[in-house]
Write a protein that holds these residues in place. Structure first.
Motif, PDB file in Angstrom:
ATOM      1  N   VAL A 184       0.839  -1.207   0.000  1.00  0.00           N
ATOM      2  CA  VAL A 184       0.000   0.000   0.000  1.00  0.00           C
ATOM      3  C   VAL A 184       0.870   1.252   0.000  1.00  0.00           C
ATOM      4  CG1 VAL A 184      -1.632   1.349   1.384  1.00  0.00           C
ATOM      5  CG2 VAL A 184      -2.025  -1.084   1.022  1.00  0.00           C
ATOM      6  N   LYS A 185       1.898   1.268   0.863  1.00  0.00           N
ATOM      7  CA  LYS A 185       2.787   2.434   0.928  1.00  0.00           C
ATOM      8  C   LYS A 185       3.538   2.621  -0.391  1.00  0.00           C
ATOM      9  CE  LYS A 185       3.247   4.855   3.915  1.00  0.00           C
ATOM     10  NZ  LYS A 185       2.526   6.105   4.165  1.00  0.00           N
ATOM     11  N   MET A 186       3.938   1.523  -1.031  1.00  0.00           N
ATOM     12  CA  MET A 186       4.614   1.627  -2.324  1.00  0.00           C
ATOM     13  C   MET A 186       3.689   2.283  -3.351  1.00  0.00           C
ATOM     14  SD  MET A 186       6.545  -2.076  -2.478  1.00  0.00           S
ATOM     15  CE  MET A 186       6.943  -1.936  -4.229  1.00  0.00           C
ATOM     16  N   GLU A 187       2.431   1.857  -3.362  1.00  0.00           N
ATOM     17  CA  GLU A 187       1.459   2.430  -4.296  1.00  0.00           C
ATOM     18  C   GLU A 187       1.255   3.915  -4.013  1.00  0.00           C
ATOM     19  OE1 GLU A 187      -2.052   0.012  -3.956  1.00  0.00           O
ATOM     20  OE2 GLU A 187      -1.086  -1.697  -4.931  1.00  0.00           O
ATOM     21  N   GLU A 188       1.123   4.255  -2.729  1.00  0.00           N
ATOM     22  CA  GLU A 188       0.928   5.659  -2.351  1.00  0.00           C
ATOM     23  C   GLU A 188       2.091   6.527  -2.797  1.00  0.00           C
ATOM     24  OE1 GLU A 188       0.372   5.845   1.884  1.00  0.00           O
ATOM     25  OE2 GLU A 188      -1.618   4.953   1.792  1.00  0.00           O
ATOM     26  N   MET A 189       3.297   5.983  -2.671  1.00  0.00           N
ATOM     27  CA  MET A 189       4.506   6.751  -2.989  1.00  0.00           C
ATOM     28  C   MET A 189       4.918   6.619  -4.449  1.00  0.00           C
ATOM     29  SD  MET A 189       6.597   5.816   0.497  1.00  0.00           S
ATOM     30  CE  MET A 189       8.024   6.853   0.182  1.00  0.00           C
ATOM     31  N   GLY A 190       4.251   5.740  -5.188  1.00  0.00           N
ATOM     32  CA  GLY A 190       4.574   5.551  -6.593  1.00  0.00           C
ATOM     33  C   GLY A 190       5.942   4.923  -6.815  1.00  0.00           C
ATOM     34  N   ILE A 191       6.316   3.991  -5.935  1.00  0.00           N
ATOM     35  CA  ILE A 191       7.613   3.334  -6.091  1.00  0.00           C
ATOM     36  C   ILE A 191       7.423   1.878  -6.486  1.00  0.00           C
ATOM     37  CG2 ILE A 191       8.741   4.895  -4.467  1.00  0.00           C
ATOM     38  CD1 ILE A 191       8.685   2.665  -2.395  1.00  0.00           C
ATOM     39  N   LYS A 192       8.483   1.290  -6.989  1.00  0.00           N
ATOM     40  CA  LYS A 192       8.459  -0.099  -7.443  1.00  0.00           C
ATOM     41  C   LYS A 192       9.322  -0.953  -6.521  1.00  0.00           C
ATOM     42  CE  LYS A 192       7.418   0.970 -12.180  1.00  0.00           C
ATOM     43  NZ  LYS A 192       6.017   0.999 -11.981  1.00  0.00           N
ATOM     44  N   ALA A 193       9.218  -2.256  -6.684  1.00  0.00           N
ATOM     45  CA  ALA A 193       9.967  -3.199  -5.842  1.00  0.00           C
ATOM     46  C   ALA A 193      11.466  -2.930  -5.900  1.00  0.00           C
ATOM     47  CB  ALA A 193       9.659  -4.633  -6.258  1.00  0.00           C
ATOM     48  N   LYS A 194      11.971  -2.540  -7.063  1.00  0.00           N
ATOM     49  CA  LYS A 194      13.413  -2.282  -7.191  1.00  0.00           C
ATOM     50  C   LYS A 194      13.873  -1.147  -6.278  1.00  0.00           C
ATOM     51  CE  LYS A 194      12.997   0.904 -11.003  1.00  0.00           C
ATOM     52  NZ  LYS A 194      13.693   1.574 -12.024  1.00  0.00           N
ATOM     53  N   ASP A 195      12.952  -0.243  -5.924  1.00  0.00           N
ATOM     54  CA  ASP A 195      13.297   0.864  -5.041  1.00  0.00           C
ATOM     55  C   ASP A 195      13.518   0.412  -3.595  1.00  0.00           C
ATOM     56  OD1 ASP A 195      13.060   2.799  -7.143  1.00  0.00           O
ATOM     57  OD2 ASP A 195      10.874   2.703  -6.916  1.00  0.00           O
ATOM     58  N   LEU A 196      13.119  -0.820  -3.290  1.00  0.00           N
ATOM     59  CA  LEU A 196      13.297  -1.354  -1.941  1.00  0.00           C
ATOM     60  C   LEU A 196      14.613  -2.114  -1.765  1.00  0.00           C
ATOM     61  CD1 LEU A 196       9.695  -2.686  -1.167  1.00  0.00           C
ATOM     62  CD2 LEU A 196      10.697  -0.474  -0.584  1.00  0.00           C
ATOM     63  N   VAL A 197      15.359  -2.279  -2.852  1.00  0.00           N
ATOM     64  CA  VAL A 197      16.629  -3.015  -2.779  1.00  0.00           C
ATOM     65  C   VAL A 197      17.561  -2.438  -1.709  1.00  0.00           C
ATOM     66  CG1 VAL A 197      18.737  -3.621  -4.066  1.00  0.00           C
ATOM     67  CG2 VAL A 197      16.476  -3.974  -5.100  1.00  0.00           C
ATOM     68  N   PRO A 198      17.732  -1.112  -1.600  1.00  0.00           N
ATOM     69  CA  PRO A 198      18.617  -0.596  -0.551  1.00  0.00           C
ATOM     70  C   PRO A 198      18.120  -0.898   0.870  1.00  0.00           C
ATOM     71  CG  PRO A 198      18.130   1.129  -2.171  1.00  0.00           C
ATOM     72  CD  PRO A 198      17.237  -0.034  -2.475  1.00  0.00           C
ATOM     73  N   LEU A 199      16.835  -1.156   1.012  1.00  0.00           N
ATOM     74  CA  LEU A 199      16.266  -1.410   2.332  1.00  0.00           C
ATOM     75  C   LEU A 199      16.264  -2.890   2.693  1.00  0.00           C
ATOM     76  CD1 LEU A 199      13.108   0.834   1.877  1.00  0.00           C
ATOM     77  CD2 LEU A 199      15.283   1.512   2.893  1.00  0.00           C
ATOM     78  N   ILE A 200      15.999  -3.731   1.707  1.00  0.00           N
ATOM     79  CA  ILE A 200      15.797  -5.155   1.961  1.00  0.00           C
ATOM     80  C   ILE A 200      16.963  -6.003   1.493  1.00  0.00           C
ATOM     81  CG2 ILE A 200      14.304  -7.119   1.397  1.00  0.00           C
ATOM     82  CD1 ILE A 200      11.942  -5.203   1.396  1.00  0.00           C
ATOM     83  N   GLY A 201      17.571  -5.619   0.409  1.00  0.00           N
ATOM     84  CA  GLY A 201      18.670  -6.417  -0.138  1.00  0.00           C
ATOM     85  C   GLY A 201      18.504  -6.562  -1.630  1.00  0.00           C
ATOM     86  N   SER A 202      18.934  -7.671  -2.159  1.00  0.00           N
ATOM     87  CA  SER A 202      18.885  -7.912  -3.605  1.00  0.00           C
ATOM     88  C   SER A 202      17.441  -7.957  -4.108  1.00  0.00           C
ATOM     89  CB  SER A 202      19.565  -9.235  -3.929  1.00  0.00           C
ATOM     90  OG  SER A 202      18.799 -10.310  -3.407  1.00  0.00           O
ATOM     91  N   LYS A 203      17.318  -7.941  -5.459  1.00  0.00           N
ATOM     92  CA  LYS A 203      15.991  -8.063  -6.070  1.00  0.00           C
ATOM     93  C   LYS A 203      15.308  -9.347  -5.616  1.00  0.00           C
ATOM     94  CE  LYS A 203      16.202  -5.723 -10.531  1.00  0.00           C
ATOM     95  NZ  LYS A 203      16.262  -5.960 -11.988  1.00  0.00           N
ATOM     96  N   GLY A 204      16.099 -10.399  -5.480  1.00  0.00           N
ATOM     97  CA  GLY A 204      15.565 -11.681  -5.027  1.00  0.00           C
ATOM     98  C   GLY A 204      15.009 -11.608  -3.615  1.00  0.00           C
ATOM     99  N   HIS A 205      15.746 -10.909  -2.736  1.00  0.00           N
ATOM    100  CA  HIS A 205      15.268 -10.745  -1.359  1.00  0.00           C
ATOM    101  C   HIS A 205      13.971  -9.930  -1.329  1.00  0.00           C
ATOM    102  CE1 HIS A 205      19.464 -11.715   0.123  1.00  0.00           C
ATOM    103  NE2 HIS A 205      18.677 -12.551   0.781  1.00  0.00           N
ATOM    104  N   VAL A 206      13.933  -8.864  -2.113  1.00  0.00           N
ATOM    105  CA  VAL A 206      12.729  -8.023  -2.162  1.00  0.00           C
ATOM    106  C   VAL A 206      11.546  -8.857  -2.634  1.00  0.00           C
ATOM    107  CG1 VAL A 206      11.626  -6.036  -3.275  1.00  0.00           C
ATOM    108  CG2 VAL A 206      14.002  -5.869  -2.510  1.00  0.00           C
TER     109      VAL A 206
END
Length: 115
Positions: free
Chosen positions: A63-85
């Motif tokens: 929901v927060k990603m949709e609100e902010m208009g971000i994609k899963a790749k934008d979470l890589v610095p927070l979670i780790g690799s694309k696979g981890h995300v």
């Protein structure tokens, strides 16, 4: 009126109406005591009949990603690799404490939401 545990919706409505009527009472005495009792009784009824559920962490992220208009790749610095995300967003991987702290800062939400 002598108040007791609220068991029905009708009891609840009566208590809520009375509470609203005397809500701005400030002086010490029986009216303030009644107001304090009504607040406790109404909260008890709400807790028993309308319990709050803990938000789903993955759904919150989506929901927060949709609100902010971000994609899963934008979470890589927070979670780790694309696979981890991908694994976290699909529920296959747990959110760690370190991830929760980063998500908390990024989304400006309490870390408990993600744990």
């Amino acid at each position: 009126m002598k108040w007791k545990v609220l068991k029905t919706s009708e009891d609840y409505q009566k208590a809520a109406l009375r509470m609203m009527k005397i809500f701005h009472t400030e002086e010490e005495g029986p009216l303030l005591d009644e107001l304090e009792l009504l607040i406790v009784l109404i909260k008890d009824y709400d807790d028993r009949n309308h319990p709050l559920t803990k938000p789903d962490p993955i759904q919150t992220i989506i929901v927060k990603m949709e609100e902010m208009g971000i994609k899963a790749k934008d979470l890589v610095p927070l979670i780790g690799s694309k696979g981890h995300v991908s694994a976290v967003l699909s529920g296959k991987r747990e959110i760690t404490l370190k991830m929760a702290q980063k998500l908390r800062d990024f989304f400006q939400l309490p870390a408990e939401v993600f744990l």
